[in-house]
Design a protein around this motif. Sequence first.
Motif, PDB file in Angstrom:
ATOM      1  N   GLY A   1     -32.402  18.867   4.945  1.00 29.99           N
ATOM      2  CA  GLY A   1     -33.823  18.837   5.509  1.00 29.99           C
ATOM      3  C   GLY A   1     -33.948  19.555   6.867  1.00 29.99           C
ATOM      4  N   SER A   2     -34.856  20.210   6.848  1.00 32.69           N
ATOM      5  CA  SER A   2     -35.314  20.722   8.311  1.00 32.69           C
ATOM      6  C   SER A   2     -35.526  19.743   9.409  1.00 32.69           C
ATOM      7  N   ALA A   3     -35.314  20.012  10.655  1.00 31.11           N
ATOM      8  CA  ALA A   3     -35.506  19.286  11.555  1.00 31.11           C
ATOM      9  C   ALA A   3     -36.794  18.831  11.811  1.00 31.11           C
ATOM     10  N   LEU A   4     -37.985  19.518  11.425  1.00 36.94           N
ATOM     11  CA  LEU A   4     -39.335  18.979  11.508  1.00 36.94           C
ATOM     12  C   LEU A   4     -39.380  17.717  10.327  1.00 36.94           C
ATOM     13  N   GLN A   5     -38.838  18.104   9.295  1.00 36.68           N
ATOM     14  CA  GLN A   5     -38.820  16.877   8.215  1.00 36.68           C
ATOM     15  C   GLN A   5     -38.164  15.649   8.800  1.00 36.68           C
ATOM     16  N   HIS A   6     -37.107  15.919   9.274  1.00 44.98           N
ATOM     17  CA  HIS A   6     -36.203  14.733   9.914  1.00 44.98           C
ATOM     18  C   HIS A   6     -37.015  13.940  10.885  1.00 44.98           C
ATOM     19  N   VAL A   7     -37.755  14.424  11.792  1.00 47.70           N
ATOM     20  CA  VAL A   7     -38.432  13.813  12.888  1.00 47.70           C
ATOM     21  C   VAL A   7     -39.426  13.254  12.354  1.00 47.70           C
ATOM     22  N   LEU A   8     -40.195  13.714  11.354  1.00 45.10           N
ATOM     23  CA  LEU A   8     -41.398  13.232  10.741  1.00 45.10           C
ATOM     24  C   LEU A   8     -41.095  12.018  10.100  1.00 45.10           C
ATOM     25  N   HIS A   9     -40.061  11.931   9.284  1.00 46.04           N
ATOM     26  CA  HIS A   9     -39.457  10.814   8.391  1.00 46.04           C
ATOM     27  C   HIS A   9     -39.286   9.673   9.452  1.00 46.04           C
ATOM     28  N   LEU A  10     -38.351  10.170  10.295  1.00 50.20           N
ATOM     29  CA  LEU A  10     -37.918   9.284  11.559  1.00 50.20           C
ATOM     30  C   LEU A  10     -38.860   8.335  12.213  1.00 50.20           C
ATOM     31  N   SER A  11     -39.986   9.200  12.172  1.00 51.07           N
ATOM     32  CA  SER A  11     -41.052   8.620  13.361  1.00 51.07           C
ATOM     33  C   SER A  11     -41.885   7.497  12.460  1.00 51.07           C
ATOM     34  N   PHE A  12     -41.589   7.506  11.124  1.00 48.96           N
ATOM     35  CA  PHE A  12     -42.359   6.543  10.353  1.00 48.96           C
ATOM     36  C   PHE A  12     -41.897   5.356  10.341  1.00 48.96           C
ATOM     37  N   GLN A  13     -40.393   5.207  10.799  1.00 45.03           N
ATOM     38  CA  GLN A  13     -39.754   4.041  10.660  1.00 45.03           C
ATOM     39  C   GLN A  13     -40.053   2.952  11.845  1.00 45.03           C
ATOM     40  N   PRO A  14     -40.209   1.753  11.736  1.00 50.45           N
ATOM     41  CA  PRO A  14     -40.869   0.962  12.959  1.00 50.45           C
ATOM     42  C   PRO A  14     -39.688   1.187  14.290  1.00 50.45           C
ATOM     43  N   PHE A  15     -38.482   1.077  13.759  1.00 46.23           N
ATOM     44  CA  PHE A  15     -37.436   0.985  14.878  1.00 46.23           C
ATOM     45  C   PHE A  15     -36.237   1.396  14.199  1.00 46.23           C
ATOM     46  N   HIS A  16     -35.166   1.802  15.044  1.00 48.21           N
ATOM     47  CA  HIS A  16     -33.788   2.084  14.835  1.00 48.21           C
ATOM     48  C   HIS A  16     -32.794   1.415  15.875  1.00 48.21           C
ATOM     49  N   THR A  17     -31.664   1.114  15.150  1.00 46.80           N
ATOM     50  CA  THR A  17     -30.748   0.567  16.367  1.00 46.80           C
ATOM     51  C   THR A  17     -29.531   1.443  16.304  1.00 46.80           C
ATOM     52  N   VAL A  18     -28.821   1.616  17.595  1.00 48.54           N
ATOM     53  CA  VAL A  18     -27.436   2.152  17.553  1.00 48.54           C
ATOM     54  C   VAL A  18     -26.472   1.597  18.329  1.00 48.54           C
ATOM     55  N   ARG A  19     -25.280   1.291  17.823  1.00 50.55           N
ATOM     56  CA  ARG A  19     -24.288   0.682  18.466  1.00 50.55           C
ATOM     57  C   ARG A  19     -23.118   1.700  19.196  1.00 50.55           C
ATOM     58  N   THR A  20     -22.673   1.517  20.163  1.00 50.86           N
ATOM     59  CA  THR A  20     -22.036   2.408  20.890  1.00 50.86           C
ATOM     60  C   THR A  20     -20.483   1.830  21.223  1.00 50.86           C
ATOM     61  N   SER A  21     -19.344   2.541  20.929  1.00 49.73           N
ATOM     62  CA  SER A  21     -18.099   2.250  21.108  1.00 49.73           C
ATOM     63  C   SER A  21     -17.496   3.314  21.980  1.00 49.73           C
ATOM     64  N   TRP A  22     -16.885   2.857  23.377  1.00 50.77           N
ATOM     65  CA  TRP A  22     -16.513   3.866  24.346  1.00 50.77           C
ATOM     66  C   TRP A  22     -15.331   3.511  24.602  1.00 50.77           C
ATOM     67  N   LEU A  23     -14.367   4.497  24.468  1.00 49.01           N
ATOM     68  CA  LEU A  23     -12.706   4.469  25.082  1.00 49.01           C
ATOM     69  C   LEU A  23     -12.855   5.222  26.320  1.00 49.01           C
TER      70      LEU A  23
END
Length: 246
Positions: free
Chosen positions: A148-170
Amino acid sequence: RLKLMPPKVNRSSCFDTSRGALVLANMQGLTDVLYLGMKLCPVFVFPAADGSPIAYSLLGALARAAAERLPPPSATQTLPEILQAAHAGWKGPVVMFPEGARSNGSAILAWKPGSFKGLEAMDKPYGTALVALEYSKRGAYTPHHTVGSALQHVLHLSFQPFHTVRTSWLPASDVAVAVKGKALGDSLTLLRTVLSRMVPGAVEVEVNADKHKDFMEFWEASQRKGYTKAAAKSAPSKASKAAKVS
């Protein structure tokens, strides 16, 4: 888990790196750029179609991360020159996405050797660190921008209440120990393997960014084909309804 020698002294913290240092990251979408831009304020580098590195600002990196096609080859700067410029200009570290294309977070795509042309060793000139981002895969839509396009991705992403990210650093100090005495090619092979181990469940695949274009073209053709079939099916139905009304 990473199968590396443990550090003798643990003095590093997450995102502890110096200006001009190289940071290799996995690539899943434009949220990678937003998150790492907030944490590191770096120069971003993405490989072109032939693997040559191209430096981007934050806005340019967002556009490149969401792009559906690889940019044409660029011979403007080599990676060592980009690192030197970032160091001399106090521009922070250099975050590179060597895969050059987005994935769903379950694989590390192949790296092109041309991206690292001119680099003497992975611990020079200012060191190399690794960072792996793991996004939540729950919910109707996740930050992994696969189609999908960037616009589609941002719109679909914004409809979700929250997202989480886990970072691993070396940190660069650990990478320097791991690649000590190794040729550049062997170092790249090792670091790609280590990066895959930093993402739970991820595997290395011998597919590079060139296949992303083919996949996007296939997906777009499938979408158009599906829309055409749906339109063809709805046309007789509308015609019959109109006939009944008349």
